[in-house]
Design a protein around this motif. Structure first.
Motif, PDB file in Angstrom:
ATOM      1  N   GLY A 337       0.828  -1.188   0.000  1.00  0.00           N
ATOM      2  CA  GLY A 337       0.000   0.000   0.000  1.00  0.00           C
ATOM      3  C   GLY A 337       0.870   1.247   0.000  1.00  0.00           C
ATOM      4  N   ILE A 338       0.317   2.358  -0.446  1.00  0.00           N
ATOM      5  CA  ILE A 338       1.012   3.640  -0.402  1.00  0.00           C
ATOM      6  C   ILE A 338       0.372   4.441   0.723  1.00  0.00           C
ATOM      7  CG2 ILE A 338       1.627   5.734  -1.659  1.00  0.00           C
ATOM      8  CD1 ILE A 338       1.266   4.145  -4.258  1.00  0.00           C
ATOM      9  N   GLY A 339       1.067   4.573   1.827  1.00  0.00           N
ATOM     10  CA  GLY A 339       0.501   5.252   2.983  1.00  0.00           C
ATOM     11  C   GLY A 339       1.499   5.330   4.113  1.00  0.00           C
ATOM     12  N   TYR A 340       1.243   6.279   5.011  1.00  0.00           N
ATOM     13  CA  TYR A 340       2.149   6.491   6.140  1.00  0.00           C
ATOM     14  C   TYR A 340       1.838   5.517   7.269  1.00  0.00           C
ATOM     15  CZ  TYR A 340       3.215  10.745   3.574  1.00  0.00           C
ATOM     16  OH  TYR A 340       3.588  11.625   2.598  1.00  0.00           O
ATOM     17  N   SER A 341       2.657   5.588   8.304  1.00  0.00           N
ATOM     18  CA  SER A 341       2.641   4.678   9.447  1.00  0.00           C
ATOM     19  C   SER A 341       3.271   3.350   9.041  1.00  0.00           C
ATOM     20  CB  SER A 341       1.231   4.464  10.011  1.00  0.00           C
ATOM     21  OG  SER A 341       1.308   3.967  11.340  1.00  0.00           O
ATOM     22  N   TRP A 342       3.289   2.400   9.978  1.00  0.00           N
ATOM     23  CA  TRP A 342       3.914   1.101   9.733  1.00  0.00           C
ATOM     24  C   TRP A 342       3.604   0.163  10.898  1.00  0.00           C
ATOM     25  CZ3 TRP A 342       7.744   0.886  13.606  1.00  0.00           C
ATOM     26  CH2 TRP A 342       8.283   2.123  14.020  1.00  0.00           C
ATOM     27  N   ALA A 343       4.071  -1.074  10.799  1.00  0.00           N
ATOM     28  CA  ALA A 343       3.888  -2.134  11.800  1.00  0.00           C
ATOM     29  C   ALA A 343       2.490  -2.728  11.772  1.00  0.00           C
ATOM     30  CB  ALA A 343       4.228  -1.660  13.216  1.00  0.00           C
ATOM     31  N   GLY A 344       1.715  -2.459  10.742  1.00  0.00           N
ATOM     32  CA  GLY A 344       0.422  -3.092  10.578  1.00  0.00           C
ATOM     33  C   GLY A 344       0.548  -4.371   9.759  1.00  0.00           C
ATOM     34  N   PRO A 345      -0.573  -5.010   9.435  1.00  0.00           N
ATOM     35  CA  PRO A 345      -0.518  -6.283   8.711  1.00  0.00           C
ATOM     36  C   PRO A 345      -0.158  -6.131   7.236  1.00  0.00           C
ATOM     37  CG  PRO A 345      -2.793  -5.632   9.098  1.00  0.00           C
ATOM     38  CD  PRO A 345      -1.945  -4.670   9.853  1.00  0.00           C
ATOM     39  N   MET A 346      -0.399  -4.960   6.638  1.00  0.00           N
ATOM     40  CA  MET A 346      -0.125  -4.755   5.207  1.00  0.00           C
ATOM     41  C   MET A 346       1.207  -4.045   5.004  1.00  0.00           C
ATOM     42  SD  MET A 346      -2.180  -2.458   2.371  1.00  0.00           S
ATOM     43  CE  MET A 346      -3.611  -3.532   2.282  1.00  0.00           C
ATOM     44  N   SER A 347       1.993  -4.497   4.044  1.00  0.00           N
ATOM     45  CA  SER A 347       3.235  -3.829   3.702  1.00  0.00           C
ATOM     46  C   SER A 347       2.946  -2.503   3.006  1.00  0.00           C
ATOM     47  CB  SER A 347       4.087  -4.719   2.798  1.00  0.00           C
ATOM     48  OG  SER A 347       4.533  -5.861   3.505  1.00  0.00           O
ATOM     49  N   LEU A 348       3.847  -1.529   3.218  1.00  0.00           N
ATOM     50  CA  LEU A 348       3.675  -0.184   2.680  1.00  0.00           C
ATOM     51  C   LEU A 348       4.976   0.269   2.033  1.00  0.00           C
ATOM     52  CD1 LEU A 348       1.978   1.445   5.811  1.00  0.00           C
ATOM     53  CD2 LEU A 348       0.800   0.559   3.789  1.00  0.00           C
ATOM     54  N   ALA A 349       4.846   1.203   1.077  1.00  0.00           N
ATOM     55  CA  ALA A 349       6.015   1.818   0.452  1.00  0.00           C
ATOM     56  C   ALA A 349       5.702   3.283   0.168  1.00  0.00           C
ATOM     57  CB  ALA A 349       6.399   1.096  -0.839  1.00  0.00           C
ATOM     58  N   VAL A 350       6.640   4.169   0.531  1.00  0.00           N
ATOM     59  CA  VAL A 350       6.448   5.607   0.321  1.00  0.00           C
ATOM     60  C   VAL A 350       7.751   6.202  -0.199  1.00  0.00           C
ATOM     61  CG1 VAL A 350       5.925   7.818   1.407  1.00  0.00           C
ATOM     62  CG2 VAL A 350       4.729   5.762   2.169  1.00  0.00           C
ATOM     63  N   PRO A 351       7.709   6.948  -1.327  1.00  0.00           N
ATOM     64  CA  PRO A 351       8.911   7.632  -1.809  1.00  0.00           C
ATOM     65  C   PRO A 351       9.097   8.971  -1.088  1.00  0.00           C
ATOM     66  CG  PRO A 351       7.112   7.943  -3.363  1.00  0.00           C
ATOM     67  CD  PRO A 351       6.572   7.083  -2.250  1.00  0.00           C
ATOM     68  N   TYR A 352      10.344   9.362  -0.897  1.00  0.00           N
ATOM     69  CA  TYR A 352      10.648  10.610  -0.191  1.00  0.00           C
ATOM     70  C   TYR A 352      11.688  11.421  -0.950  1.00  0.00           C
ATOM     71  CZ  TYR A 352       8.325   8.875   4.057  1.00  0.00           C
ATOM     72  OH  TYR A 352       7.411   8.411   4.962  1.00  0.00           O
ATOM     73  N   ASP A 353      11.468  12.734  -0.967  1.00  0.00           N
ATOM     74  CA  ASP A 353      12.491  13.672  -1.390  1.00  0.00           C
ATOM     75  C   ASP A 353      13.125  14.221  -0.121  1.00  0.00           C
ATOM     76  OD1 ASP A 353      14.081  15.721  -2.279  1.00  0.00           O
ATOM     77  OD2 ASP A 353      12.499  16.833  -3.298  1.00  0.00           O
ATOM     78  N   MET A 354      14.267  13.673   0.268  1.00  0.00           N
ATOM     79  CA  MET A 354      14.854  13.981   1.563  1.00  0.00           C
ATOM     80  C   MET A 354      15.400  15.399   1.645  1.00  0.00           C
ATOM     81  SD  MET A 354      14.143  11.375   3.207  1.00  0.00           S
ATOM     82  CE  MET A 354      14.919  11.985   4.687  1.00  0.00           C
ATOM     83  N   SER A 355      15.616  16.048   0.513  1.00  0.00           N
ATOM     84  CA  SER A 355      16.155  17.408   0.552  1.00  0.00           C
ATOM     85  C   SER A 355      15.184  18.378   1.222  1.00  0.00           C
ATOM     86  CB  SER A 355      16.453  17.889  -0.873  1.00  0.00           C
ATOM     87  OG  SER A 355      15.255  17.983  -1.637  1.00  0.00           O
ATOM     88  N   ARG A 356      13.928  18.015   1.322  1.00  0.00           N
ATOM     89  CA  ARG A 356      12.929  18.895   1.926  1.00  0.00           C
ATOM     90  C   ARG A 356      12.856  18.779   3.440  1.00  0.00           C
ATOM     91  NH1 ARG A 356       7.747  17.792  -2.113  1.00  0.00           N
ATOM     92  NH2 ARG A 356       8.751  18.445  -4.065  1.00  0.00           N
ATOM     93  N   SER A 357      13.477  17.752   3.993  1.00  0.00           N
ATOM     94  CA  SER A 357      13.269  17.500   5.421  1.00  0.00           C
ATOM     95  C   SER A 357      14.559  17.368   6.222  1.00  0.00           C
ATOM     96  CB  SER A 357      12.447  16.216   5.605  1.00  0.00           C
ATOM     97  OG  SER A 357      13.094  15.111   5.014  1.00  0.00           O
ATOM     98  N   ARG A 358      15.689  17.701   5.622  1.00  0.00           N
ATOM     99  CA  ARG A 358      16.956  17.573   6.333  1.00  0.00           C
ATOM    100  C   ARG A 358      17.768  18.840   6.170  1.00  0.00           C
ATOM    101  NH1 ARG A 358      17.842  11.885   7.190  1.00  0.00           N
ATOM    102  NH2 ARG A 358      19.885  12.367   8.043  1.00  0.00           N
ATOM    103  N   GLY A 359      18.544  19.179   7.194  1.00  0.00           N
ATOM    104  CA  GLY A 359      19.403  20.348   7.129  1.00  0.00           C
ATOM    105  C   GLY A 359      20.852  19.987   6.932  1.00  0.00           C
ATOM    106  N   LEU A 360      21.302  18.894   7.548  1.00  0.00           N
ATOM    107  CA  LEU A 360      22.685  18.442   7.417  1.00  0.00           C
ATOM    108  C   LEU A 360      22.828  17.566   6.181  1.00  0.00           C
ATOM    109  CD1 LEU A 360      23.394  17.568  11.169  1.00  0.00           C
ATOM    110  CD2 LEU A 360      23.925  19.684   9.945  1.00  0.00           C
ATOM    111  N   PRO A 361      24.053  17.304   5.740  1.00  0.00           N
ATOM    112  CA  PRO A 361      24.244  16.454   4.553  1.00  0.00           C
ATOM    113  C   PRO A 361      23.570  15.102   4.713  1.00  0.00           C
ATOM    114  CG  PRO A 361      26.296  17.550   5.126  1.00  0.00           C
ATOM    115  CD  PRO A 361      25.329  17.850   6.237  1.00  0.00           C
TER     116      PRO A 361
END
Length: 394
Positions: A337-361
């Protein structure tokens, strides 16, 4: 005196017998809690799980869950809050005052980062983000240090022993987000009790939404402590912020606790298999999973016991694959599934653009990252699904 049905339905004399017992914890729901008389009403009542004043503060059902979670976390005290985010905000709001500084790892959960950057400055609280793999620079005005093991999305495992020891030496309060460890991977209060006794965190919180629930159907959090004075400070804020939980939700988390370790170990086992397999794929630049040699913080994970490793791993695809192509890969997955959270019965996958959420390299060179949360499906089926979806990258 004959009473009308509406009165009789409210004041019916039947009560369950004292000796009745069963495996499930009875669900006690209340806003109003009744007192025997006015003397009972005026009697001071500590928030100890043995006496009650109002449903917001707890019922026998919620105190049962709090007691079991305290045991799970090796704590003495536990507060329940309505979400994992509330479990993040409670320590910061209870401890920090104008002029104080809070330190937060750069890979922290996004909502904790938002709280730190956007809300706390309004109340005169300053902040710094630090590299989770190193011990941060501590200052006189540093009053709270957050740790997250493992970190959000990129899953670096922090230097728990070094950071906690440094903070303990300076008398700085530490708060650990232990959602990933779930109280099973390591003891948040004593990460390595045989070699570093007493170097644990002051506060350990979890998003019960994840592993303790396990059903992807509950929002709740917990905040655990060993120190009574610190607990009382947290409890004071907890009471006046109105952080109550619904007893039907408590019932579901209590049910989930029974299978917590079984689910954790099963998902951990499959996650390690898939993470190792993905590390050998030509499309992949790096796989982030604390148990994989070479993953950032692997040595730190081993230092606290190297036991459980949860259901998450993240994959940085090679920079040649555009964000659009990685999105196409995620869309091509059939069992994730495409969705946030985790540890439920269904596997999930979410793509991230990390440049938007990090300040350090970032801990990888370019490319788009996908975080996988592995559920309870068969490992061969999940691997086959990822393999067929990788053709979308070509």
């Amino acid at each position: 005196m004959t009473r009308k049905p509406s009165t009789t339905l409210i004041h019916h004399p039947y009560r369950a017998p004292e000796g009745w017992d069963a495996v499930p914890v009875p669900v006690a729901k209340a806003s109003t809690v009744l007192f025997k008389d006015t003397a009972d009403l005026h009697k001071p009542r500590p928030r100890d799980g043995l006496s009650y004043r109002y449903g917001l503060h707890g019922t026998p059902t919620s105190y049962t869950l709090a007691a079991r979670l305290a045991t799970l976390e090796h704590a003495e005290h536990c507060l329940l809050v309505p979400s994992g985010l509330a479990a993040v905000t409670l320590p910061s709001l209870a401890i920090l005052r104008p002029g104080d500084e809070v330190l937060v790892p750069d890979n922290v959960y996004g909502q904790n980062r938002y709280l730190t950057e956007s809300w706390l400055p309004q109340w005169g609280v300053t902040h710094r983000f630090y590299d989770p793999l190193t011990v941060p620079d501590l200052r006189d005005k540093t009053k709270l240090v957050w740790l997250e093991a493992a970190g959000s999305i990129t899953l670096e495992f922090p230097d728990l022993l070094g950071t906690l020891a440094a903070c303990r030496a300076r008398g700085i309060t530490t708060a650990l987000d232990n959602t990933w460890g779930a109280g099973l991977a390591f003891n948040g209060f004593e990460p390595a009790p045989t070699t570093h006794p007493g170097l644990g965190a002051d506060i350990v919180m979890q998003a019960l939404t994840k592993y303790p629930s396990g059903g992807a159907d509950v929002l709740m959090g917990s905040v655990c402590t060993r120190d009574r004075k610190l607990h009382d400070r947290l409890n004071h804020a907890h009471e006046h912020l109105g952080y109550g939980v619904g007893q039907n939700d408590v019932e579901l988390v209590l049910r989930g606790l029974s299978t917590l370790q079984l689910r954790y170990e099963a998902q951990d086992r499959v996650t390690r298999q898939l993470a190792s397999w993905m590390a050998g794929r030509a499309e992949v630049a790096q796989v982030f999973h604390p148990a994989l040699p070479g993953s950032p913080g692997n040595a730190n994970w081993l230092a606290v016991g190297g036991a459980g490793a949860a259901c998450l791993f993240s994959v940085a695809f090679k920079p040649a694959y555009s964000a659009a192509r990685v999105d196409a890969f995620v869309d091509a997955l059939q069992l994730f599934g495409i969705g946030y959270s985790w540890a439920g019965p269904m596997s999930l996958a979410v793509p991230y653009d990390m440049s938007r959420s990090r300040g350090l390299p970032l801990p990888f060179d370019g490319g788009t990252l996908v975080r996988f949360a592995i559920g309870l499906e068969d490992v061969a089926d999940l691997q086959a699904d990822i393999a067929q979806a990788l053709s979308a990258l070509a």
